[in-house]
Design an enzyme around this catalytic site. Structure first.
Site, mmCIF file in Angstrom:
data_model
loop_
_atom_site.group_PDB
_atom_site.id
_atom_site.type_symbol
_atom_site.label_atom_id
_atom_site.label_comp_id
_atom_site.label_asym_id
_atom_site.label_seq_id
_atom_site.Cartn_x
_atom_site.Cartn_y
_atom_site.Cartn_z
ATOM 1 C CG ASP A 226 -2.306 0.911 0.933
ATOM 2 O OD1 ASP A 226 -2.155 1.854 0.263
ATOM 3 O OD2 ASP A 226 -3.284 0.248 1.573
ATOM 4 C CG HIS A 317 -7.910 1.029 -5.876
ATOM 5 N ND1 HIS A 317 -8.791 1.636 -5.375
ATOM 6 C CD2 HIS A 317 -6.601 1.237 -5.427
ATOM 7 C CE1 HIS A 317 -8.445 2.350 -4.366
ATOM 8 N NE2 HIS A 317 -6.992 2.343 -4.382
#
Lengths: 402, 402
Positions: A226, A317
Site C-alpha cells: 500500500d 482500483h
C-alpha cells in the site's frame, strides 16, 4: 483548570530532579548489561547523539508527521471545542498543546507530566495538529479558513458513522513504540480537556517488519502493498503538492483527509488471487502493476491482452485512483486498523495543499466506479487544515489564534 | 463449512505455486535494494537461516507463548462453543486450529489462507490455545477438567463485565508485528467459526523499545517497570511452577488467568512521585524496591525508616503480591491496553500449574488490601487450561479430544 496549569516552580524542579534521576539510571543500566539484563534506557533532557536519530525535529517550516517516514503506530483523535470557546482560549490551548508536543517529541516530559519515564523513550514520536471547519466557524474565523480546506460532499458509497466523523481539532500522534503513543495522547488529551471534549479516536499500525527494513508502509490487511504511488519527500513535486503557498497564516500548512474504510474481508476472501489482482490492478505478491514486474514500475493502461481487453481493467482500483493530470496528486499516509474480531480496515489519511483540487476528483472517480468498492466501505470521514510548523519560541496556529 | 475445509489439491497446488512466486519476489527485492528500496521479504516454506531466530518453534513438550520472551503485540480472544457441540467436532476443531497454528508460526500460509503474503512475515509469532471450564462441562468432560483449573471466586474489588469475562476456548496470539497478529487471529477465527462464536477480544502491547533492547516487558501505562519478580524460564523453579505434572492428558500443560485491570490514571496522576512509590513499593524511575537500588534487588520488608515505620509499607503492592511461601508463585505475562480516549490498563495474564494453590492466595491478599486497589479495577476475568504441546504429527488437546 488543574490539568493544564503550567506547574509551579516547585513541581517543575521536582520533575527536573526526577529527570536527573533518569539520567543516573542509564549508568545503572550499563552495569546491568554485564549481568545479561539490558536496562531501561531513559534519555536525559539533552539526548545523547546515540538517540538523536530516534527524535524527529518538532520545529520547522512545516509540521512533522506529514513528510516523516511513517512510524509503526499511530493514533488520530478528534475533539470538539467546548461551547463558548473564545479566540483567546483557543490561542492559550494551542500554546499549551505546542508546549507539550515540543517536549514530548524531544523525549522529555511535558510540564505537568505525571509519568515522566514514559516520556523519556525516543521512538520517532511526532505530534501533528489540525483544525476542522467547525473551529473556524465557532471562533468567528470563517474568513480565515484556508481555501484548501473543504468539508467533503457525500459520496454514494459512504456509510458514515458520526462516531468516526468530523471534529473541530485533530491530533495525529505517531511513534515506533505503542507505549510512547499512548502516553503522548494521554498527556495531550489532559491538556485539551479544559477546552474540548473527545469526539473520536482511531488507532492504527503499519507492518513493523517492513518498518525495520526501512521499506515503508508495508502491506494492508487485504495483503496488498500500500502506498506505492506516493510522491517521495525528496522529489521536487512533493512541496507544491503537499504544502500550501503564501501569503497568509496558512503558508507552509497542509490539509488532511481522514477516511475510515472498513474492509469486507470475508467476501474479499471468496475471490481467488487472479480476481483480487484484477480488482486492484497490481500483483498481490510484490505490488507490481499487472503490466510490469516491479512494484515501482509505472502501470501502462494501454496494454491489452490477446483478446484485445486492457490488462489493467478501466475500473481497477489503480486505474480509477490514477491522477488524470498533475494536479490530482496527494500524499497518502494510511494505517491499518483491527478492532473486535471482524472489524478491520484502513485509516486512510491523505495530505495535500488543496482538497478540492487534488483529492476530490480522485475520490469522486473512486466513489463513482472502483471495483474495490465491492469490498470496502467508508464509515468515517473528516477534514482538517494543519497550520505550518513553528519556531522554538512560537506555537502552532500562531498566525491565526492570538 | 467452506472456511475450514482442507483445500482440494488443486487449491493447494495453486497456493504452492504462489509460495514459489513469493520466493521469486525475494530476488526482485534484492535488485530493488540497489535503488534504495528494500523489498518485501517473504519466507519460503523452508525459512532461510537468516529468518530462523524470528520463528518460535510450535512443536514441543509445552505450548509456545508461555515461556517465550514476550512479543511486542498480543491479542487474546475468547470463544463460546456453539450449541450441541460434540466431542468429535471438538477434536476436529483442534486438529484444524493446530494445523493453522503450526503453519502460521512457521511463517507459511494456512491451508485456506487467502492472504498468504501476510503469513510469510517472520515476527516471532506464537499461537497458544486453552480450554475454559465451560468446554469441559459442555462436552461431558468434567471428570477430565484438570485440578489446577478453577473458576475464580468473586473478589470484593471486582467490577467484572461479561464483555471481558469467561469463555470456553481462548487463543493467545503474540508477535512482534501487529500485522502478523491481525492476520493470524483472522485466519484462526475463520477456522473456529463453524464451531464457536466470538465472546471477547483484547489487544495489548508492550514497550517496543524495551523489546528491541532485549529488556523484556518494559513499563506499564502507570510508568512502572512491570514483571520484575517473574521466575526466569532458565531457572530450576520455572518448570514446577508453570507446567502441570503427570500422569494424564494434562501433563506438560498449564493454566492461564486473564484479568482485565482498568487503571484510573486521572486520580493516579494526582499522587506525587513519593506517593506512587509508596503505593507500589518500588522506585518509579528504575523499578528498584524502596529498600534497594537496582530493579533486580530483592525487597527487604524488615527495613524501617528513622521513625521506625517500614520503608515498604505492609499494604504496598509488592508487599501484598509477595509470595508467603514457595508455592505462591506464578509467571506473569501482562500486556498494556489503551482503548478510546480514557480507557487504559493492563491485560494481566498469568500462567501456573495450579490456580487454586499458586495464584488464588496472592490474588486474595491483593483483593483484601493493596494500596494500588485505589487506582485499579478488575473489569474482566477468565481462566483456562492449556493443553501440553504436540508433535508434528499431533494436535493440541489430543489426549482429551478424539
Amino acid at each position: 483548570m488543574p490539568d493544564t496549569t503550567l506547574s509551579t516552580s516547585g513541581g517543575l524542579s521536582r520533575r527536573r530532579l526526577f529527570a536527573a534521576g533518569g539520567a543516573a539510571a542509564v549508568g545503572v543500566a550499563g552495569t546491568a548489561v554485564a549481568g545479561g539484563l539490558v536496562g531501561r534506557a531513559t534519555a536525559s533532557e539533552h539526548p545523547t547523539p546515540a538517540t538523536e536519530s530516534l527524535l524527529v525535529p518538532f520545529h520547522g517550516e512545516h509540521q512533522a508527521g506529514v513528510a516523516t517516514r511513517p512510524q509503526t503506530h499511530a493514533v488520530v483523535a478528534a475533539y470538539t471545542l467546548r461551547g463558548g470557546a473564545t479566540l483567546e482560549a483557543a490561542g492559550r490551548m494551542m500554546r499549551l498543546v505546542t508546549d507539550d508536543a515540543r517536549r514530548l517529541t524531544a523525549a522529555t516530559p511535558a510540564l505537568n507530566d505525571q509519568e515522566p519515564a514514559l516520556a523519556q523513550i525516543p521512538a520517532r514520536l511526532t505530534v501533528t495538529v489540525g483544525f476542522g471547519s467547525g473551529l473556524f466557524s465557532k471562533l468567528g474565523l470563517t474568513d480565515e479558513q484556508p481555501a484548501g480546506l473543504i468539508d467533503l460532499p457525500a459520496f454514494r458509497i459512504d456509510r458514515l458513522q458520526p462516531a468516526w466523523s468530523g471534529g473541530d481539532l485533530i491530533l495525529q500522534v505517531c511513534a515506533d513504540d505503542p507505549l510512547v503513543v499512548a502516553h503522548a495522547l494521554r498527556q495531550l488529551t489532559k491538556t485539551l480537556r479544559t477546552f474540548t471534549t473527545g469526539r473520536w479516536v482511531q488507532r492504527g499500525f503499519t507492518q513493523t517488519t517492513a518498518q525495520l527494513d526501512g521499506a515503508g508502509a508495508g502491506r494492508n490487511l487485504m495483503g496488498q502493498v500500500d502506498g506505492t504511488a506516493n510522491p517521495g519527500p525528496d522529489t521536487p513535486d512533493f512541496a507544491p503538492l503537499v504544502w500550501a503557498g503564501g501569503p497568509g497564516w496558512f503558508s507552509g500548512g497542509t490539509t488532511m483527509v481522514v477516511r475510515r474504510i472498513a474492509m469486507q474481508l470475508d467476501t474479499w476472501d471468496e475471490l481467488d488471487t487472479a480476481g483480487k489482482e484484477i480488482a486492484v490492478g497490481r500483483r498481490l505478491h510484490n505490488g507490481a502493476p499487472l503490466t510490469g514486474s516491479l512494484e515501482t514500475d509505472e502501470p501502462d493502461f494501454t496494454v491489452t491482452d490477446t483478446t484485445g481487453l486492457p490488462v489493467i481493467p478501466a475500473f481497477a482500483h489503480i486505474a480509477r485512483a490514477r491522477h488524470t493530470n498533475d494536479t490530482e496528486r496527494f500524499l497518502r499516509r494510511a494505517y491499518n486498523y483491527d478492532d473486535g474480531l471482524t472489524d478491520s480496515g484502513l485509516i486512510f489519511t491523505t495530505f495535500q495543499a488543496d482538497i478540492a483540487r487534488q483529492y476530490l476528483p480522485v475520490q469522486q472517480r473512486l466513489a463513482d466506479n472502483d471495483l474495490m468498492n465491492e469490498w470496502t466501505t467508508p464509515i468515517g470521514s473528516a477534514t482538517f487544515a494543519l497550520p505550518p510548523g513553528c519556531s522554538p519560541d512560537g506555537y502552532l496556529g500562531e498566525g491565526l489564534l492570538p
